[in-house]
Design a protein around this motif. Structure first.
Motif, mmCIF file in Angstrom:
data_model
loop_
_atom_site.group_PDB
_atom_site.id
_atom_site.type_symbol
_atom_site.label_atom_id
_atom_site.label_comp_id
_atom_site.label_asym_id
_atom_site.label_seq_id
_atom_site.Cartn_x
_atom_site.Cartn_y
_atom_site.Cartn_z
ATOM 1 N N PRO A 35 5.748 -1.770 -9.605
ATOM 2 C CA PRO A 35 6.411 -0.730 -8.421
ATOM 3 C C PRO A 35 6.554 -1.425 -7.485
ATOM 4 O O PRO A 35 6.814 -2.184 -7.005
ATOM 5 N N PRO A 36 7.734 -0.543 -7.188
ATOM 6 C CA PRO A 36 9.051 -0.713 -5.741
ATOM 7 C C PRO A 36 8.312 -1.079 -4.584
ATOM 8 O O PRO A 36 8.919 -2.467 -4.487
ATOM 9 N N ALA A 37 7.425 -1.027 -4.839
ATOM 10 C CA ALA A 37 6.334 -0.874 -3.380
ATOM 11 C C ALA A 37 6.371 -2.778 -3.470
ATOM 12 O O ALA A 37 6.149 -2.769 -2.080
ATOM 13 N N SER A 38 5.788 -3.032 -4.568
ATOM 14 C CA SER A 38 5.360 -4.353 -4.066
ATOM 15 C C SER A 38 6.524 -5.050 -4.827
ATOM 16 O O SER A 38 6.266 -6.177 -3.273
ATOM 17 N N VAL A 39 7.702 -4.844 -4.571
ATOM 18 C CA VAL A 39 8.752 -6.213 -4.124
ATOM 19 C C VAL A 39 9.037 -5.608 -2.871
ATOM 20 O O VAL A 39 9.118 -6.866 -2.144
ATOM 21 N N SER A 40 9.497 -4.302 -2.311
ATOM 22 C CA SER A 40 9.561 -3.875 -1.175
ATOM 23 C C SER A 40 8.308 -5.493 0.025
ATOM 24 O O SER A 40 9.324 -5.803 1.305
ATOM 25 N N HIS A 41 7.459 -4.966 -0.568
ATOM 26 C CA HIS A 41 6.786 -5.709 0.564
ATOM 27 C C HIS A 41 6.124 -7.821 -0.062
ATOM 28 O O HIS A 41 6.414 -7.920 1.385
ATOM 29 N N PHE A 42 6.772 -7.868 -0.424
ATOM 30 C CA PHE A 42 7.016 -9.043 -1.115
ATOM 31 C C PHE A 42 8.014 -10.167 0.191
ATOM 32 O O PHE A 42 7.695 -10.505 0.634
ATOM 33 N N GLU A 43 9.002 -9.021 -0.083
ATOM 34 C CA GLU A 43 10.220 -9.751 0.206
ATOM 35 C C GLU A 43 10.408 -9.236 2.002
ATOM 36 O O GLU A 43 10.723 -10.356 2.209
ATOM 37 N N PRO A 49 2.389 -12.048 -4.462
ATOM 38 C CA PRO A 49 2.197 -11.740 -5.498
ATOM 39 C C PRO A 49 0.690 -13.113 -5.985
ATOM 40 O O PRO A 49 0.066 -13.565 -5.514
ATOM 41 N N SER A 50 -0.049 -12.139 -6.850
ATOM 42 C CA SER A 50 -1.261 -12.228 -7.765
ATOM 43 C C SER A 50 0.073 -13.635 -8.718
ATOM 44 O O SER A 50 1.652 -13.490 -8.826
ATOM 45 N N PHE A 51 -0.918 -14.060 -9.157
ATOM 46 C CA PHE A 51 -0.301 -14.961 -10.169
ATOM 47 C C PHE A 51 0.950 -14.656 -10.941
ATOM 48 O O PHE A 51 1.665 -14.866 -11.292
ATOM 49 N N ASP A 52 0.122 -13.786 -12.308
ATOM 50 C CA ASP A 52 0.187 -13.077 -12.542
ATOM 51 C C ASP A 52 1.846 -12.465 -12.608
ATOM 52 O O ASP A 52 3.090 -12.369 -13.081
ATOM 53 N N ASN A 53 1.917 -11.874 -11.195
ATOM 54 C CA ASN A 53 2.852 -11.154 -10.339
ATOM 55 C C ASN A 53 3.782 -12.144 -10.549
ATOM 56 O O ASN A 53 5.690 -11.788 -10.935
ATOM 57 N N LEU A 54 3.704 -13.220 -9.953
ATOM 58 C CA LEU A 54 4.790 -14.002 -9.414
ATOM 59 C C LEU A 54 4.957 -14.361 -11.091
ATOM 60 O O LEU A 54 6.831 -14.987 -10.769
ATOM 61 N N LEU A 68 10.464 -20.448 -6.172
ATOM 62 C CA LEU A 68 9.756 -19.089 -5.852
ATOM 63 C C LEU A 68 9.051 -19.663 -4.709
ATOM 64 O O LEU A 68 9.035 -19.598 -3.777
ATOM 65 N N LEU A 69 8.423 -21.145 -4.599
ATOM 66 C CA LEU A 69 6.964 -21.630 -4.213
ATOM 67 C C LEU A 69 8.112 -22.207 -3.362
ATOM 68 O O LEU A 69 6.941 -22.478 -2.688
ATOM 69 N N GLY A 70 9.045 -22.963 -3.354
ATOM 70 C CA GLY A 70 9.633 -23.340 -2.204
ATOM 71 C C GLY A 70 9.637 -24.750 -2.947
ATOM 72 O O GLY A 70 9.364 -26.140 -1.889
ATOM 73 N N ARG A 71 9.083 -25.419 -4.616
ATOM 74 C CA ARG A 71 8.836 -26.410 -4.540
ATOM 75 C C ARG A 71 10.050 -27.156 -5.112
ATOM 76 O O ARG A 71 9.890 -28.356 -5.396
ATOM 77 N N ALA A 72 10.894 -26.713 -5.363
ATOM 78 C CA ALA A 72 12.292 -26.746 -6.346
ATOM 79 C C ALA A 72 13.038 -25.870 -5.459
ATOM 80 O O ALA A 72 13.496 -25.188 -4.825
ATOM 81 N N ASP A 73 15.048 -26.984 -5.364
ATOM 82 C CA ASP A 73 15.398 -26.485 -4.584
ATOM 83 C C ASP A 73 16.955 -26.069 -5.735
ATOM 84 O O ASP A 73 17.520 -24.448 -4.869
ATOM 85 N N THR A 74 16.757 -25.387 -6.816
ATOM 86 C CA THR A 74 17.489 -25.160 -7.848
ATOM 87 C C THR A 74 17.098 -24.035 -8.760
ATOM 88 O O THR A 74 15.285 -23.935 -8.554
ATOM 89 N N PRO A 75 17.471 -22.888 -8.494
ATOM 90 C CA PRO A 75 16.182 -21.828 -9.489
ATOM 91 C C PRO A 75 16.634 -21.684 -10.745
ATOM 92 O O PRO A 75 16.049 -20.587 -11.483
ATOM 93 N N GLU A 76 17.438 -22.840 -11.297
ATOM 94 C CA GLU A 76 18.020 -22.213 -12.319
ATOM 95 C C GLU A 76 16.219 -22.069 -13.311
ATOM 96 O O GLU A 76 15.499 -23.466 -12.963
#
Length: 116
Positions: A35-43, A49-54, A68-76
């Motif tokens: 749902p669009p509201a979920s992305v808004s709440h996450f941001e 997010p749950s593991f599945d949503n992540l 996304l979790l900050g464990r890697a520096d590049t988004p690739e």
């Protein structure tokens, strides 16, 4: 003491990845099946997010969950790409596998020449 809490890193990375892909919140939500509201709440909020949503968000953004979790520096999504290639190898015929190997060799050689 860390400068950002993990939830802050996630919010920042989610926004950055969404901007990188040129998506608004509603487009990302649709792509991730949320749902669009979920992305808004996450941001913007403290909601995580749950593991599945992540996983859905990472797939929709073509980034790793580690980014996304900050464990890697590049988004690739190189790890995701490698996983997909490995997973799909069994679906190739012997002739296609040989062709794929030759193509990868060609790309590697091209990359080496461009780097000279």
């Amino acid at each position: 003491m860390p400068t950002s809490e993990p939830i802050d890193i996630f919010k920042e990375r989610l926004k950055a990845a969404r901007a990188l892909r040129g998506l608004n919140q509603a487009e990302l939500a649709a792509k991730a099946g949320l749902p669009p509201a979920s992305v808004s709440h996450f941001e913007s909020g403290p909601r995580k997010p749950s593991f599945d949503n992540l996983k859905a968000l990472a797939t929709a953004l073509d980034v790793t969950t580690d980014y996304l979790l900050g464990r890697a520096d590049t988004p690739e999504a190189s790890a995701a790409t490698v996983g997909r290639l490995h997973r799909d190898l069994g679906k190739l015929t012997e002739q296609d596998l040989k062709l794929a190997t030759e193509f990868v060799d060609l790309l590697v050689k091209r990359g080496i020449k461009e780097g000279e």
